[in-house]
Design a protein around this motif. Structure first.
Motif, PDB file in Angstrom:
ATOM      1  N   ILE A   1       0.868  -1.178   0.000  1.00 52.22           N
ATOM      2  CA  ILE A   1       0.000   0.000   0.000  1.00 52.22           C
ATOM      3  C   ILE A   1       0.899   1.221   0.000  1.00 52.22           C
ATOM      4  O   ILE A   1       1.233   1.800   1.033  1.00 52.22           O
ATOM      5  CB  ILE A   1      -0.958  -0.039   1.199  1.00 52.22           C
TER       6      ILE A   1
ATOM      7  N   LEU B   1      -9.724   3.168  -2.371  1.00 50.35           N
ATOM      8  CA  LEU B   1      -8.341   2.729  -2.556  1.00 50.35           C
ATOM      9  C   LEU B   1      -8.240   2.132  -3.948  1.00 50.35           C
ATOM     10  O   LEU B   1      -8.910   1.135  -4.251  1.00 50.35           O
ATOM     11  CB  LEU B   1      -7.939   1.690  -1.504  1.00 50.35           C
TER      12      LEU B   1
ATOM     13  N   ILE C   1      -6.122   0.192  -6.802  1.00 49.57           N
ATOM     14  CA  ILE C   1      -5.015  -0.755  -6.935  1.00 49.57           C
ATOM     15  C   ILE C   1      -4.783  -0.961  -8.424  1.00 49.57           C
ATOM     16  O   ILE C   1      -5.716  -1.270  -9.160  1.00 49.57           O
ATOM     17  CB  ILE C   1      -5.370  -2.105  -6.273  1.00 49.57           C
TER      18      ILE C   1
ATOM     19  N   THR D   1      -0.734   1.517  -5.276  1.00 49.89           N
ATOM     20  CA  THR D   1      -2.069   1.944  -4.865  1.00 49.89           C
ATOM     21  C   THR D   1      -2.137   3.463  -4.779  1.00 49.89           C
ATOM     22  O   THR D   1      -1.106   4.151  -4.750  1.00 49.89           O
ATOM     23  CB  THR D   1      -2.432   1.358  -3.485  1.00 49.89           C
TER      24      THR D   1
END
Length: 197
Positions: free
Chosen positions: A94, A106, A108, A99
């Motif tokens: 993270i 969030l 990705i 990300t």
């Protein structure tokens, strides 16, 4: 062709969906939620998906978060803390290389593409502190032994063919991240949930 003029599904209608297997524990002494989930996400549309969006609704309580209204300072926390995130068997860091956080979303992007008519596997573990101070809230501790727990798990956002940004047709529902009073919509998913109190 995905929808007809009266709103009914058209001949080309599709909707992505997921199977969630969630284990969650409410620790009343710490006033925290701990959870793990295994998700199988199915791409039934025609697009190849190269980004995944997780909803982390508890980040509404994160220090510095954008909110629709002031909240009690006692409810400000670290938001939803992701202890691990694994996509198709590969750990996801993270950080800014894999990300990007936007409010309670969030994003990705460091994974192999998800092609039409295929699925991906997502595993994550998380925790967060439950809000307790009197506020306009939809989840939290309300009395010494009474809890209303909502929005408690990382959730894959909706990917569809609706205009999500002005002039851009289809994709992830990123237009609104949760700031406190918005309503939001989800895919129809299957859930297997184990709760420990």
């Amino acid at each position: 062709g995905t929808r007809s003029r009266d709103g009914n599904p058209g001949p080309n209608y599709w909707q992505n969906h997921a199977d969630y297997d969630i284990s969650v524990r409410l620790d009343t002494s710490e006033r925290k939620i701990y959870g793990t989930e295994q998700v199988t996400y199915f791409n039934t549309g025609n697009d190849t998906i190269t980004t995944l969006v997780l909803r982390l609704y508890q980040d509404k309580y994160k220090r510095g978060a954008v909110r629709d209204m002031p909240i009690n300072p006692d409810n400000i926390t670290n938001g939803m803390v992701l202890d691990s995130l694994v996509l198709n068997g590969k750990p996801i860091a993270i950080d800014n290389n894999s990300t990007w956080k936007n409010g309670t979303n969030l994003l990705i992007w460091n994974f192999d593409p998800l092609y039409p008519d295929s699925a991906l596997e997502l595993y994550c573990s998380w925790s967060y502190t439950i809000p307790c101070a009197v506020d306009f809230r939809r989840t939290g501790q309300y009395r010494s032994s009474s809890y209303f727990i909502g929005y408690f798990y990382p959730q894959i956002a909706v990917y569809d063919d609706i205009e999500n940004f002005p002039g851009i047709k289809g994709g992830w529902d990123l237009y609104i991240h949760h700031e406190g009073i918005q309503e939001f919509y989800n895919d129809f998913n299957n859930y297997q949930v184990t709760i420990e109190v």
